[in-house]
Design a protein around this motif. Structure first.
Motif, PDB file in Angstrom:
ATOM      1  N   VAL A 143       0.854  -1.184   0.000  1.00  0.00           N
ATOM      2  CA  VAL A 143       0.000   0.000   0.000  1.00  0.00           C
ATOM      3  C   VAL A 143       0.894   1.239   0.000  1.00  0.00           C
ATOM      4  O   VAL A 143       1.906   1.285   0.701  1.00  0.00           O
ATOM      5  N   LYS A 144       0.530   2.247  -0.784  1.00  0.00           N
ATOM      6  CA  LYS A 144       1.295   3.480  -0.830  1.00  0.00           C
ATOM      7  C   LYS A 144       1.140   4.244   0.484  1.00  0.00           C
ATOM      8  O   LYS A 144       0.044   4.329   1.047  1.00  0.00           O
ATOM      9  N   VAL A 145       2.262   4.795   0.972  1.00  0.00           N
ATOM     10  CA  VAL A 145       2.266   5.538   2.241  1.00  0.00           C
ATOM     11  C   VAL A 145       2.909   6.899   2.040  1.00  0.00           C
ATOM     12  O   VAL A 145       3.989   7.011   1.451  1.00  0.00           O
ATOM     13  N   LEU A 146       2.218   7.932   2.536  1.00  0.00           N
ATOM     14  CA  LEU A 146       2.729   9.301   2.506  1.00  0.00           C
ATOM     15  C   LEU A 146       2.880   9.772   3.948  1.00  0.00           C
ATOM     16  O   LEU A 146       1.929   9.693   4.723  1.00  0.00           O
ATOM     17  N   ILE A 147       4.083  10.225   4.315  1.00  0.00           N
ATOM     18  CA  ILE A 147       4.359  10.674   5.678  1.00  0.00           C
ATOM     19  C   ILE A 147       4.259  12.198   5.762  1.00  0.00           C
ATOM     20  O   ILE A 147       4.825  12.922   4.938  1.00  0.00           O
ATOM     21  N   LEU A 148       3.529  12.677   6.781  1.00  0.00           N
ATOM     22  CA  LEU A 148       3.454  14.107   7.078  1.00  0.00           C
ATOM     23  C   LEU A 148       4.311  14.396   8.304  1.00  0.00           C
ATOM     24  O   LEU A 148       4.271  13.626   9.267  1.00  0.00           O
ATOM     25  N   THR A 149       5.053  15.491   8.280  1.00  0.00           N
ATOM     26  CA  THR A 149       5.873  15.788   9.445  1.00  0.00           C
ATOM     27  C   THR A 149       6.232  17.256   9.529  1.00  0.00           C
ATOM     28  O   THR A 149       6.327  17.949   8.513  1.00  0.00           O
ATOM     29  N   ALA A 150       6.419  17.721  10.772  1.00  0.00           N
ATOM     30  CA  ALA A 150       6.913  19.071  11.009  1.00  0.00           C
ATOM     31  C   ALA A 150       8.436  19.083  11.017  1.00  0.00           C
ATOM     32  O   ALA A 150       9.058  20.144  11.050  1.00  0.00           O
ATOM     33  N   LYS A 151       9.036  17.896  11.008  1.00  0.00           N
ATOM     34  CA  LYS A 151      10.495  17.793  10.969  1.00  0.00           C
ATOM     35  C   LYS A 151      11.003  18.279   9.620  1.00  0.00           C
ATOM     36  O   LYS A 151      10.423  17.963   8.589  1.00  0.00           O
ATOM     37  N   GLY A 152      12.095  19.022   9.630  1.00  0.00           N
ATOM     38  CA  GLY A 152      12.578  19.584   8.381  1.00  0.00           C
ATOM     39  C   GLY A 152      13.973  19.171   7.992  1.00  0.00           C
ATOM     40  O   GLY A 152      14.511  19.649   6.995  1.00  0.00           O
ATOM     41  N   GLU A 153      14.584  18.289   8.760  1.00  0.00           N
ATOM     42  CA  GLU A 153      15.950  17.881   8.468  1.00  0.00           C
ATOM     43  C   GLU A 153      16.003  16.883   7.316  1.00  0.00           C
ATOM     44  O   GLU A 153      15.116  16.042   7.172  1.00  0.00           O
ATOM     45  N   HIS A 154      17.077  16.983   6.540  1.00  0.00           N
ATOM     46  CA  HIS A 154      17.258  16.066   5.412  1.00  0.00           C
ATOM     47  C   HIS A 154      17.324  14.619   5.886  1.00  0.00           C
ATOM     48  O   HIS A 154      16.776  13.717   5.243  1.00  0.00           O
ATOM     49  N   GLU A 155      17.963  14.397   7.053  1.00  0.00           N
ATOM     50  CA  GLU A 155      18.084  13.033   7.565  1.00  0.00           C
ATOM     51  C   GLU A 155      16.719  12.430   7.886  1.00  0.00           C
ATOM     52  O   GLU A 155      16.514  11.222   7.773  1.00  0.00           O
ATOM     53  N   ASP A 156      15.771  13.284   8.313  1.00  0.00           N
ATOM     54  CA  ASP A 156      14.432  12.790   8.641  1.00  0.00           C
ATOM     55  C   ASP A 156      13.733  12.259   7.394  1.00  0.00           C
ATOM     56  O   ASP A 156      13.054  11.232   7.436  1.00  0.00           O
ATOM     57  N   GLU A 157      13.895  12.970   6.297  1.00  0.00           N
ATOM     58  CA  GLU A 157      13.312  12.501   5.041  1.00  0.00           C
ATOM     59  C   GLU A 157      13.916  11.169   4.640  1.00  0.00           C
ATOM     60  O   GLU A 157      13.208  10.256   4.199  1.00  0.00           O
ATOM     61  N   CYS A 158      15.220  11.034   4.830  1.00  0.00           N
ATOM     62  CA  CYS A 158      15.890   9.768   4.516  1.00  0.00           C
ATOM     63  C   CYS A 158      15.354   8.638   5.386  1.00  0.00           C
ATOM     64  O   CYS A 158      15.110   7.531   4.906  1.00  0.00           O
ATOM     65  N   HIS A 159      15.143   8.921   6.687  1.00  0.00           N
ATOM     66  CA  HIS A 159      14.611   7.905   7.596  1.00  0.00           C
ATOM     67  C   HIS A 159      13.219   7.455   7.157  1.00  0.00           C
ATOM     68  O   HIS A 159      12.886   6.264   7.213  1.00  0.00           O
ATOM     69  N   ALA A 160      12.403   8.406   6.729  1.00  0.00           N
ATOM     70  CA  ALA A 160      11.040   8.078   6.293  1.00  0.00           C
ATOM     71  C   ALA A 160      11.075   7.178   5.061  1.00  0.00           C
ATOM     72  O   ALA A 160      10.350   6.178   4.986  1.00  0.00           O
ATOM     73  N   LEU A 161      11.915   7.512   4.099  1.00  0.00           N
ATOM     74  CA  LEU A 161      12.007   6.715   2.874  1.00  0.00           C
ATOM     75  C   LEU A 161      12.590   5.341   3.162  1.00  0.00           C
ATOM     76  O   LEU A 161      12.175   4.331   2.581  1.00  0.00           O
ATOM     77  N   GLU A 162      13.550   5.279   4.073  1.00  0.00           N
ATOM     78  CA  GLU A 162      14.133   3.987   4.448  1.00  0.00           C
ATOM     79  C   GLU A 162      13.101   3.100   5.146  1.00  0.00           C
ATOM     80  O   GLU A 162      13.169   1.867   5.071  1.00  0.00           O
ATOM     81  N   ALA A 163      12.148   3.727   5.843  1.00  0.00           N
ATOM     82  CA  ALA A 163      11.092   2.966   6.528  1.00  0.00           C
ATOM     83  C   ALA A 163      10.050   2.431   5.556  1.00  0.00           C
ATOM     84  O   ALA A 163       9.178   1.663   5.935  1.00  0.00           O
TER      85      ALA A 163
END
Length: 215
Positions: A72-92
């Motif tokens: 299932v496609k998943v889209l994450i919403l977040t107030a976090k703005g760090e590049h590493e956070d985006e990487c963590h989301a994609l890795e998850a």
């Protein structure tokens, strides 16, 4: 299309519900991660929009469990703005990442594009994989044949429309096929036995249609 929206901010849920339902989506709302997973296992979901920071289970934890269960496609919403956070989301396993604050209309457009990129569709308890030419019912492969899959595909692509037996013969078996309309009836019967008779409606002296909104 069904979309699960999970966010602990109730006003955000209501705003997104209004936008997505106006666009023709059926929405399921959750205020925390555990509620989101309960809905995911109870309903057929085409897309999950998950806030990263939620009570009980985070959006990241929910994303990982969803991806372990179904494609299932998943889209994450977040107030976090760090590049590493985006990487963590994609890795998850997240397919898309949107930072808060955002324009709901932009989020809707991103969600639509995300769903269009999938080669699978989920309709209640049935999953159709157009690339692999497979169909699952209650997560069980129904062992569909090539001709049966072609029938299901063309009926689904024209859902709600009546396709005549001649049309189905020409599109699937070819214009030079020497068999008769009973070939279509036989394959429709076998297809119904595998996925359930309620999906395909017979229109007497006319043909067949795929009905997604059956009772």
């Amino acid at each position: 299309m069904n979309v699960l929206i999970a966010d602990d901010e109730v006003y955000m849920l209501k705003i997104l519900q209004a936008y997505f339902e106006k666009a023709g989506f059926r929405t399921f709302l959750a205020k925390d991660g555990e509620e989101a997973l309960a809905i995911f296992y109870e309903e057929t979901v085409d897309l999950a929009i998950l806030d990263w920071m939620m009570p009980y289970k985070s959006g990241m934890e929910v994303c990982k469990e969803i991806k372990r269960s179904r494609d299932v496609k998943v889209l994450i919403l977040t107030a976090k703005g760090e590049h590493e956070d985006e990487c963590h989301a994609l890795e998850a396993g997240a397919d898309e990442y949107v930072r808060k604050p955002f324009d709901p209309q932009v989020l809707l457009l991103r969600a639509k594009k995300l769903i269009q990129r999938t080669d699978c569709v989920y309709i209640r308890n049935m999953r159709i994989d157009f690339t692999g030419k497979k169909v699952w019912l209650h997560d069980m492969d129904v062992q569909i044949t090539n001709k049966e899959f072609q029938l299901l595909k063309i009926l689904y692509e024209h859902k709600g429309q009546i396709l005549t037996r001649d049309t189905l013969l020409d599109r699937i078996w070819g214009f030079d096929y020497e068999g008769d309309e009973r070939t279509v009836d036989t394959h429709i019967k076998r297809l119904r036995e595998k996925i359930g008779a309620h999906w395909i409606k017979t229109h007497r002296n006319m043909g067949y249609s795929f009905e997604e909104n059956h009772e």
